[in-house]
Structures are given as C-alpha cells and as structure tokens.
Scaffold this active site. Structure first.
Site, PDB file in Angstrom:
ATOM      1  N   ASP A  55      -6.764   2.902   7.109  1.00 52.96           N
ATOM      2  CA  ASP A  55      -4.734   3.502   7.407  1.00 52.96           C
ATOM      3  C   ASP A  55      -5.219   4.738   7.573  1.00 52.96           C
ATOM      4  O   ASP A  55      -6.115   5.161   7.599  1.00 52.96           O
ATOM      5  CB  ASP A  55      -3.979   3.165   5.958  1.00 52.96           C
ATOM      6  CG  ASP A  55      -4.725   4.089   4.483  1.00 52.96           C
ATOM      7  OD1 ASP A  55      -4.845   5.108   4.774  1.00 52.96           O
ATOM      8  OD2 ASP A  55      -4.220   3.246   3.365  1.00 52.96           O
TER       9      ASP A  55
ATOM     10  N   ARG B 216      -4.297  -4.221   7.297  1.00 48.70           N
ATOM     11  CA  ARG B 216      -5.327  -2.948   7.667  1.00 48.70           C
ATOM     12  C   ARG B 216      -7.433  -3.534   8.378  1.00 48.70           C
ATOM     13  O   ARG B 216      -7.166  -2.865   9.161  1.00 48.70           O
ATOM     14  CB  ARG B 216      -5.280  -2.240   6.072  1.00 48.70           C
ATOM     15  CG  ARG B 216      -4.205  -1.509   5.414  1.00 48.70           C
ATOM     16  CD  ARG B 216      -4.758  -0.342   4.576  1.00 48.70           C
ATOM     17  NE  ARG B 216      -5.130  -0.979   3.436  1.00 48.70           N
ATOM     18  CZ  ARG B 216      -5.879  -1.211   2.269  1.00 48.70           C
ATOM     19  NH1 ARG B 216      -6.548  -0.390   2.270  1.00 48.70           N
ATOM     20  NH2 ARG B 216      -5.732  -1.712   1.482  1.00 48.70           N
TER      21      ARG B 216
ATOM     22  N   ASP C  64       0.644  -1.069  -0.288  1.00 48.23           N
ATOM     23  CA  ASP C  64      -0.166  -0.169   0.018  1.00 48.23           C
ATOM     24  C   ASP C  64       1.138   0.964   0.018  1.00 48.23           C
ATOM     25  O   ASP C  64       2.111   1.281   0.337  1.00 48.23           O
ATOM     26  CB  ASP C  64      -0.952   0.142   1.238  1.00 48.23           C
ATOM     27  CG  ASP C  64      -1.938  -0.884   1.053  1.00 48.23           C
ATOM     28  OD1 ASP C  64      -1.571  -1.668   0.236  1.00 48.23           O
ATOM     29  OD2 ASP C  64      -1.873  -1.605   2.030  1.00 48.23           O
TER      30      ASP C  64
ATOM     31  N   TYR D 293       5.394  -8.559   8.617  1.00 48.76           N
ATOM     32  CA  TYR D 293       5.797  -7.738   8.664  1.00 48.76           C
ATOM     33  C   TYR D 293       5.509  -7.471  10.018  1.00 48.76           C
ATOM     34  O   TYR D 293       5.270  -7.464  10.848  1.00 48.76           O
ATOM     35  CB  TYR D 293       3.734  -7.700   8.559  1.00 48.76           C
ATOM     36  CG  TYR D 293       3.534  -7.459   6.911  1.00 48.76           C
ATOM     37  CD1 TYR D 293       3.516  -6.901   6.053  1.00 48.76           C
ATOM     38  CD2 TYR D 293       2.975  -8.849   6.584  1.00 48.76           C
ATOM     39  CE1 TYR D 293       3.074  -6.967   4.685  1.00 48.76           C
ATOM     40  CE2 TYR D 293       2.456  -9.519   5.128  1.00 48.76           C
ATOM     41  CZ  TYR D 293       3.323  -7.984   4.031  1.00 48.76           C
ATOM     42  OH  TYR D 293       2.247  -8.094   2.585  1.00 48.76           O
TER      43      TYR D 293
END
Length: 247
Positions: A91, A184, A49, A77
């Site tokens: 986000d 997300r 993203d 992550y």
C-alpha cells in the site's frame, strides 16, 4: 453512532488513517459510559487496513457469536492500482522495494491479465497482514523489522473489472471477493505478472453481503431477523421458544 449497548451488528464507516481497532475502542468507550450496565462484548466483523476506508461491521453483544458466519459473504471493493512501484506492504504507506516501466500497458492487456485472477487462487498475504504467526499478528513482527514469510492461502475472487484507466500511472478497479481476500496482494501480483510492479494506492469497501457503507456521517444497527438474511430461517412457536430456552 448507534447505541452500542444494543446487541446486533452496527454498519459503521471507517475513515482513512484510522485502524479498525480504533473504531471498536470508540464503541467500547461509549458502552462503558453506562456504569449501571455490564459492558457487552464488542468486535469488528473483518479488519479494514488503516489506509483504506468504507464499511466496517461492528458486532455487539450476542452478535459477536456470528463472526464465523460473515467470512464467506461476498465483499465489494473499489480500488486504485498504482503502476510502476511495488512497496513492501502493498500500500502507499510502505517502503518502495521495486520500480518498473508501465509505459506499455494498455486497457486490453490489463483486462486479459485481470481475468486470470477470477475464481480460486493461491494468494500470498502481505507481510503486514492480520494473519497470526504463533501468538502474534504478522504486522507486529513486520513493524519490528523482522522478516515475515507467510504461506499462500486459498482465496476466491467472484468478479473483477476495470472502471477506468489513467495509464501509465494508475487504474481504477472494482472487485467482489470472498472473505480472506487481500486486495493489496492482487495489486502486487498484477504488477508482477505484467512485469511493471504495482501497489494499491486507495481502497474502499462498499458493501458486505446485503449491507452497504453508511458514509462518514452515518451508522445503522442491524437486529433480529435482519441478521444473516442469506441463511434459511423460520418463526418459532411459544413451545419451541420454551424448549430452546431450557436447552
């Protein structure tokens, strides 16, 4: 940047604010500078993203055929979850849609809830995801103001652990997920489960399988037998190579 004319997988770093496609365009521009050579096919090996940073795989030439083999590879992550606010895209760039009270959150409660998300889950992707709806990406429709409703998809979370908390504002998280997982959505669902709402404030992809983020000033080209090292392989003799070339 590694020379994009060489076939292989380039380990590239995507900075915050850039799109994955902008990184690919940069490689295409460099490749087109070699006017005496045919421009190779170039694509990324999994979108990251715009608000996120970290490792982006850039597949060059014949390596673009390896795309499907990368989907199931574990991805690591680190993320920051912001408590008390849910946004429409999950986000910090999104529009605030819900607010809640995170004052009752404790590390023990967060650990218990997070454990429930490990393993196989049905996860609803964000409206601004890269999923296709007909001939368009979901994010294209969402950015035009259209209502986007995506069906849940089956996803797998290998590991998840909190690194640190600054409650009630935010918490730092590390996860290992299979391809197709939306961090997300995890932040959104954690907030809803806890009753306080949440969104993903920061995201960094540290690694994909055996490959690590080279950092802002680095790039590394993976070629030959180093491609897909998790799959069985063996050396071919000259007769086998000849037979393979003849089809």
């Amino acid at each position: 940047m590694a020379t994009p004319m060489q076939p292989g997988i380039v380990l590239a770093h995507k900075r915050v604010g850039r799109t994955s496609f902008a990184v690919v365009r940069e490689f295409l521009t460099a490749a087109r500078a070699f006017r005496d050579r045919k421009t190779p096919a170039i694509c990324h090996g999994g979108v990251l993203d715009p608000f996120a940073e970290g490792l982006l795989l850039v597949l060059v030439g014949a390596a673009t055929r390896l795309f499907d083999y990368l989907h199931d590879v574990p991805k690591v992550y680190e993320a920051v979850v912001r408590w008390g606010i849910e946004t429409d895209n999950g986000d910090p760039t999104g529009r605030i849609v819900s607010r809640g009270d995170a004052s009752s959150l404790t590390p023990e409660r967060l650990a218990g809830v997070l454990a429930g998300f490990v393993g196989w889950q049905d996860q609803t992707p964000p409206a601004t995801s890269n999923k296709r709806i007909g001939s368009e990406r979901a994010y294209e429709k969402a950015r035009r103001g259209e209502t986007v409703t995506l069906p849940p998809t089956r996803v797998y979370l290998h590991e998840a652990a909190w690194i640190e908390h600054r409650l009630p504002e935010q918490s730092h998280l590390r996860i290992v997920a299979r391809g197709g997982y939306y961090v997300r959505s995890l932040a959104r669902d954690l907030g809803r489960t806890l009753g306080c709402f949440a969104h993903l404030a920061q995201l960094r992809r540290l690694s994909i399988g055996p490959w690590h983020d080279p950092g802002p000033d680095g790039a590394k080209l993976i070629m030959g037998r180093d491609l897909l090292p998790w799959l069985p392989a063996r050396m071919l003799d000259d007769s086998e190579v000849g037979a393979l070339r003849r089809g």
